[in-house]
Motif scaffolding. Sequence first.
Motif, PDB file in Angstrom:
ATOM      1  N   ALA A 183       0.819  -1.218   0.000  1.00 44.31           N
ATOM      2  CA  ALA A 183       0.000   0.000   0.000  1.00 44.31           C
ATOM      3  C   ALA A 183       0.852   1.266   0.000  1.00 44.31           C
ATOM      4  N   ARG A 184       1.867   1.328   0.861  1.00 39.81           N
ATOM      5  CA  ARG A 184       2.637   2.564   0.988  1.00 39.81           C
ATOM      6  C   ARG A 184       3.992   2.517   0.275  1.00 39.81           C
ATOM      7  N   GLY A 185       4.350   1.368  -0.283  1.00 38.33           N
ATOM      8  CA  GLY A 185       5.600   1.276  -1.021  1.00 38.33           C
ATOM      9  C   GLY A 185       6.739   0.751  -0.169  1.00 38.33           C
ATOM     10  N   MET A 186       7.820   0.313  -0.874  1.00 37.89           N
ATOM     11  CA  MET A 186       8.982  -0.275  -0.203  1.00 37.89           C
ATOM     12  C   MET A 186       9.883   0.819   0.355  1.00 37.89           C
ATOM     13  N   PRO A 187      10.610   0.528   1.463  1.00 35.18           N
ATOM     14  CA  PRO A 187      11.609   1.484   1.944  1.00 35.18           C
ATOM     15  C   PRO A 187      12.674   1.723   0.863  1.00 35.18           C
ATOM     16  N   ALA A 188      13.318   2.867   0.937  1.00 34.45           N
ATOM     17  CA  ALA A 188      14.296   3.234  -0.095  1.00 34.45           C
ATOM     18  C   ALA A 188      15.445   2.234  -0.166  1.00 34.45           C
ATOM     19  N   THR A 189      15.869   1.704   0.988  1.00 34.61           N
ATOM     20  CA  THR A 189      17.000   0.764   1.007  1.00 34.61           C
ATOM     21  C   THR A 189      16.622  -0.616   0.498  1.00 34.61           C
ATOM     22  N   MET A 190      15.308  -0.893   0.351  1.00 35.25           N
ATOM     23  CA  MET A 190      14.866  -2.226  -0.039  1.00 35.25           C
ATOM     24  C   MET A 190      14.154  -2.250  -1.394  1.00 35.25           C
ATOM     25  N   ARG A 191      14.256  -1.185  -2.139  1.00 31.97           N
ATOM     26  CA  ARG A 191      13.593  -1.141  -3.422  1.00 31.97           C
ATOM     27  C   ARG A 191      14.169  -2.200  -4.363  1.00 31.97           C
ATOM     28  N   GLY A 192      13.249  -2.860  -5.056  1.00 35.68           N
ATOM     29  CA  GLY A 192      13.653  -3.931  -5.957  1.00 35.68           C
ATOM     30  C   GLY A 192      13.653  -5.291  -5.299  1.00 35.68           C
ATOM     31  N   ARG A 193      13.439  -5.355  -3.986  1.00 34.94           N
ATOM     32  CA  ARG A 193      13.414  -6.631  -3.272  1.00 34.94           C
ATOM     33  C   ARG A 193      11.992  -7.203  -3.260  1.00 34.94           C
ATOM     34  N   ASP A 194      11.912  -8.495  -3.006  1.00 30.63           N
ATOM     35  CA  ASP A 194      10.622  -9.163  -2.915  1.00 30.63           C
ATOM     36  C   ASP A 194       9.879  -8.686  -1.665  1.00 30.63           C
ATOM     37  N   VAL A 195       8.587  -8.420  -1.833  1.00 29.91           N
ATOM     38  CA  VAL A 195       7.783  -7.875  -0.729  1.00 29.91           C
ATOM     39  C   VAL A 195       7.721  -8.855   0.433  1.00 29.91           C
ATOM     40  N   ALA A 208       9.922 -11.108   1.276  1.00 26.34           N
ATOM     41  CA  ALA A 208      11.212 -11.168   1.964  1.00 26.34           C
ATOM     42  C   ALA A 208      11.384  -9.985   2.894  1.00 26.34           C
ATOM     43  N   VAL A 209      10.989  -8.781   2.434  1.00 21.88           N
ATOM     44  CA  VAL A 209      11.121  -7.585   3.269  1.00 21.88           C
ATOM     45  C   VAL A 209      10.198  -7.684   4.486  1.00 21.88           C
ATOM     46  N   ALA A 210       8.995  -8.196   4.292  1.00 22.82           N
ATOM     47  CA  ALA A 210       8.063  -8.339   5.412  1.00 22.82           C
ATOM     48  C   ALA A 210       8.594  -9.323   6.442  1.00 22.82           C
ATOM     49  N   LEU A 211       9.156 -10.439   5.974  1.00 23.04           N
ATOM     50  CA  LEU A 211       9.741 -11.406   6.901  1.00 23.04           C
ATOM     51  C   LEU A 211      10.906 -10.805   7.669  1.00 23.04           C
ATOM     52  N   LEU A 212      11.722  -9.997   6.972  1.00 21.22           N
ATOM     53  CA  LEU A 212      12.865  -9.360   7.623  1.00 21.22           C
ATOM     54  C   LEU A 212      12.391  -8.386   8.700  1.00 21.22           C
ATOM     55  N   GLN A 213      11.416  -7.572   8.374  1.00 25.24           N
ATOM     56  CA  GLN A 213      10.926  -6.589   9.346  1.00 25.24           C
ATOM     57  C   GLN A 213      10.310  -7.274  10.568  1.00 25.24           C
ATOM     58  N   TYR A 214       9.544  -8.344  10.331  1.00 27.51           N
ATOM     59  CA  TYR A 214       8.926  -9.022  11.468  1.00 27.51           C
ATOM     60  C   TYR A 214       9.984  -9.703  12.337  1.00 27.51           C
ATOM     61  N   ALA A 215      10.996 -10.348  11.693  1.00 27.55           N
ATOM     62  CA  ALA A 215      12.039 -11.029  12.459  1.00 27.55           C
ATOM     63  C   ALA A 215      12.814 -10.046  13.321  1.00 27.55           C
ATOM     64  N   GLU A 216      13.028  -8.835  12.810  1.00 28.31           N
ATOM     65  CA  GLU A 216      13.764  -7.831  13.580  1.00 28.31           C
ATOM     66  C   GLU A 216      12.930  -7.289  14.730  1.00 28.31           C
TER      67      GLU A 216
END
Length: 672
Positions: A332-344, A346-354
């Motif tokens: 909905a709001r787009g990927m963070p600038a450092t994670m652009r081009g990454r799989d959504v 994967a980024v969600a799993l990373l954020q939740y794990a952190e």
Amino acid sequence: MRLLPKYPLEALLRTPVELLSAALFGLLAVVIVWVPSFFLIDQQVGCAVGVLLVSIAGYRLVQGIHLLRYQRNIKRTQTRLVDFGSIPNTTRSLFLGRGFVWTSQHTQRLRETQSRSGRKYLGSQGEIASPSNSGAVSTSGRPEIHGVELSETSVTMNRADRVGHTLVLGTTRVGKTRLADLLIAQDIQRGEVVIVFDPKGDAELLCRMVGEARRSDRIEDMLVFHLGHPEHSCRYNAIGRFSRITEVATRIANQLPNSGNSAAFKEFAWRFVNIITGALVALKHTPNFRLVRRYINDIEPLFVEYARLYLHRNAPAGWSKSVEQRIHALKARGMPATMRGRDVEAVALLQYAESVDLYDPVFDGLVSAYKYDRTYFDKIVSSVGPLMEKLTTGAVADLVSPDEKDDEDLRPILDWLEVIKQRRIVYVGLDSLSDTTVASAIGNAMFADLVSVAGYIYKFGVDGLRSTPRIALHADEFNELIGEEFVPLLNKAGGAGFQVTAYTQTWSDVEAQIGNRAKAGQVAGNFNSLIMLRVRELATAKMLVDQLPRVSVIGKSTSSGAGDSSKVDSEIDFETSHADSLNKSDAPLVGPTELFTLPRGEAFALLDGARLWKLRFPLPKPNDVLVPCSLQEAFAVLQGESALVDKETTNPKDEDLDEPPFESDTHDSTEL
């Protein structure tokens, strides 16, 4: 028995005057017996004197013939043919050939052949008897080196010394592979585990091994791994077996350059390969080159797969729903600038794990690798990319990265521990002439795998076997194979039953491959037995010469003079003098010159710690019906497509080696 009187100089290179005295004594005996009255004696006394004279004539005749035999022996080299199936197969020793212990007497004799008076007895060239006719053909080398001794015996190596490993040195086309034929044949006949590394892929060596396996009724025990013939080769996962996960990264990283700036990239490559391997093992996947290459190029799928497994095992209930919510929010709001081009996902799993206070070293490593900027990551692992590309391209990929779940591929998968348990015969052809990099990488990975297996045997033994079997490992052209993994195989694997026989042309080849003289010296120090054929490098020759003592050799000098008498009142007006004197000088027991000029198929061997043997190897008899004539026939035999011929040979056990099964025929040594 000594036939000639013992003098400071044997003087074997001279006219055989004994024959003349033998003829005179014989003639005198005939005259005395025929007309004893001429000597004023009766018939009985004449007969007695005649018998005495005939005895003296016979003794002098034997001395003369001995001298002629010696002079003929230093002109000719005889390479004998032997039926490998009739070599006495003992449990105590390994047959090497025929020869003698080299002593200072032989150094003295060889020195005399190089004197001005002795050279005329050598002839223009060395000669070798030919089985096809009574003449002789020229051959390279100095036959007098072996010809200085008339009495030969069987040369054997104590099998207990083989665990100390054996180094065979010799330039190209002087008989190293034919010596390997002889040793490998005996190992196969003895029922041992036999592993042969052949970087070049010598067809004759493979055919010989197939023939010996048939002779010993072990053809079903033989496996062939050949990069040049993948359709006939078994498969092998070079990084599938390990004691510690870090071994996989080490086996791959050791193939990378480590000098200058490359050393830092090698360390980074090791780290990322180790992260990938740890995740694969945790996911119950067997590591192979294909998987490593895949996840080096794109680590995201591996990160997602492991993250889900990790969270499923360790995260609080409802974690999956939380991840789904994050996925919708990111869309909905787009990927963070450092994670652009990454799989959504994967980024969600990373954020939740952190957001969850959990720690896992494998997952932590994956997270750190995944966070790297893609461009930066590619630069770090760029050094390992070309190597993985070579190992996973074309038919080679199916050999070194086998799919164990593929039921349609009937080629067996090579496993070293199973090879040892089942006492199998393995031929490894690496086809290094086509691609040296791939050959070296696979060879070093195999050595590392063998070291790992040796460590397992040390700790746990071999399952189902009361005693550890002997493992005869032959490494031809081992300078092309040697790496960091070879050193522990030499200095630590002996207790696990490994007995290495390594063959190479020069020691400088080994130093160049290792890149460090001290490490090359460490490798050399682990070989307790040394067999040196003809070499062409001084540094290589000194490996043997420097281990031998210096001995005293005797030389003869002649002096003469003439002059007027100095006494005016003397009746002597003119004086002459002549004197022969002997002098001693130090010389090496064997010098580099002798090693540079050895005939084909001959060698010096330093065995039993300090005994120097001069030996010559036998050649296998031609037209052996058990030995395939070509690689195609050999592969057909291994695949059971041709009927085995009737085996009429036997394997005698514990027989005496004093009289080896040499044929009287001789053979042209140029075929070596």
